[in-house]
Write an enzyme that holds these catalytic residues in place. Sequence first.
Site, PDB file in Angstrom:
ATOM      1  N   HIS A 146       0.825  -1.211   0.000  1.00 35.48           N
ATOM      2  CA  HIS A 146       0.000   0.000   0.000  1.00 35.48           C
ATOM      3  C   HIS A 146       0.863   1.266   0.000  1.00 35.48           C
ATOM      4  O   HIS A 146       0.488   2.277  -0.609  1.00 35.48           O
ATOM      5  CB  HIS A 146      -0.923   0.021   1.216  1.00 35.48           C
ATOM      6  CG  HIS A 146      -1.919  -1.098   1.247  1.00 35.48           C
ATOM      7  ND1 HIS A 146      -2.514  -1.591   0.108  1.00 35.48           N
ATOM      8  CD2 HIS A 146      -2.445  -1.808   2.303  1.00 35.48           C
ATOM      9  CE1 HIS A 146      -3.354  -2.560   0.432  1.00 35.48           C
ATOM     10  NE2 HIS A 146      -3.317  -2.721   1.753  1.00 35.48           N
ATOM     11  N   TYR A 147       1.981   1.222   0.704  1.00 35.53           N
ATOM     12  CA  TYR A 147       2.851   2.395   0.739  1.00 35.53           C
ATOM     13  C   TYR A 147       3.339   2.734  -0.670  1.00 35.53           C
ATOM     14  O   TYR A 147       3.228   3.876  -1.129  1.00 35.53           O
ATOM     15  CB  TYR A 147       4.040   2.151   1.667  1.00 35.53           C
ATOM     16  CG  TYR A 147       5.068   3.259   1.609  1.00 35.53           C
ATOM     17  CD1 TYR A 147       4.806   4.502   2.161  1.00 35.53           C
ATOM     18  CD2 TYR A 147       6.295   3.069   0.967  1.00 35.53           C
ATOM     19  CE1 TYR A 147       5.733   5.530   2.094  1.00 35.53           C
ATOM     20  CE2 TYR A 147       7.228   4.086   0.893  1.00 35.53           C
ATOM     21  CZ  TYR A 147       6.946   5.318   1.452  1.00 35.53           C
ATOM     22  OH  TYR A 147       7.867   6.331   1.370  1.00 35.53           O
ATOM     23  N   CYS A 148       3.882   1.743  -1.373  1.00 34.24           N
ATOM     24  CA  CYS A 148       4.389   1.970  -2.727  1.00 34.24           C
ATOM     25  C   CYS A 148       3.286   2.499  -3.647  1.00 34.24           C
ATOM     26  O   CYS A 148       3.494   3.468  -4.400  1.00 34.24           O
ATOM     27  CB  CYS A 148       4.956   0.677  -3.299  1.00 34.24           C
ATOM     28  SG  CYS A 148       6.361  -0.006  -2.393  1.00 34.24           S
ATOM     29  N   LYS A 151       2.226   6.176  -2.644  1.00 32.00           N
ATOM     30  CA  LYS A 151       3.240   7.181  -2.962  1.00 32.00           C
ATOM     31  C   LYS A 151       3.277   7.431  -4.467  1.00 32.00           C
ATOM     32  O   LYS A 151       3.435   8.575  -4.916  1.00 32.00           O
ATOM     33  CB  LYS A 151       4.613   6.736  -2.465  1.00 32.00           C
ATOM     34  CG  LYS A 151       4.774   6.803  -0.957  1.00 32.00           C
ATOM     35  CD  LYS A 151       4.590   8.202  -0.393  1.00 32.00           C
ATOM     36  CE  LYS A 151       5.785   9.084  -0.601  1.00 32.00           C
ATOM     37  NZ  LYS A 151       5.647  10.394   0.118  1.00 32.00           N
TER      38      LYS A 151
END
Length: 365
Positions: A146-148, A151
């Site tokens: 989810h972070y990738c 961002k």
Amino acid sequence: MAGTVNILITGATGFLGGHLADACLRDGHRVRALVRPGSDTARLGALGPGLDLVPGDLADPASLARAAVGCDTVLHSAARVVDHGSRAQFEEANVTGTQRLLAAARAAGATRFVFVSSPSALMHLREGDRLRIDESTPYPTRFFNHYCATKAAAEQYVLSANTADFTSCALRPRAIWGPRDHAGFLPRMIASMRAGRLPDLSGGKRVRVSLCHVDNAVDACLRATAVPAERIAGKAYFVADREETDLWAFLARVGALLGCPPPHPRVPVAATRILAEAVEAAWRLRPSAATAPPLSRYTAALLTRSTTYDTAAARRDLGYDPPRAQEDGVSELLRWIHGIGGVDAWVRPDHPPASPRTDEGTTPR
């Protein structure tokens, strides 16, 4: 920057954001810091005239509007940078929050928006070593986590917001390190090493990576606020230290300088990946868990894949020339660690992380 500029900084109670505030004030600019209610603002409050603290949150459009009034430039470093959480949590913090800030900045008449992104926005789920990646590298079709994904989405919103009278760009520093970081990848790795709990996950190979000292990240950010708009309009840039780093040798060296035993035992890369998948799967069965898993596929990839970045575009368009060499950065870090009471004070687990996290987190991102 020519003359005095009014700059709004998000994430100023965190590691990178705090250094950005210091640098902007040193250059004679006026700084407004968006700070979440209840966050520790003691250090910022002591910086004196020229800095204005505005309570608010990326989830509160009214507070963003108040913070943006009268600002010429926005340095957006706040983000959710952790290894756990729902897609909705990451979307709210990293994507929707950035969209709200873009809207507030444009409505207030700001003319430049610099977004602190991450190379993780380009990280593929399945890939091997990648060396000297440049900005022609496309976004993946499947994101690692989810972070990738968020961002990358936020970065694309920022770049697409560029217009003739509103210059937007993104910087992608990797694994920011340096003084005043208590929660990033380096203090956490050293904490595990000091406790004798850090295995060598290199599998016996050189894991070649790009790191970014905080002074170098700050230098790139300030250059992005100052260069002519036509150079950077709607573009993203990798930012890194000049040196290519052998990650596990670097960790062992810094640890040895602080009296830590070296990483041990050595674990084959294939075994690390299998273990990471098992740990991550088990962690997903604990929906109430408020902490990151001790090992994830993402962490394993960052610690076992060689990935370096070509900063030629930043040198060309920003005039970026990393001011802090790694050797000097390590020496400075050691002086700061000893000045605050030693390695235990640096890696103490009770140190409150910035909220939201403002830069690279528990592993080199």
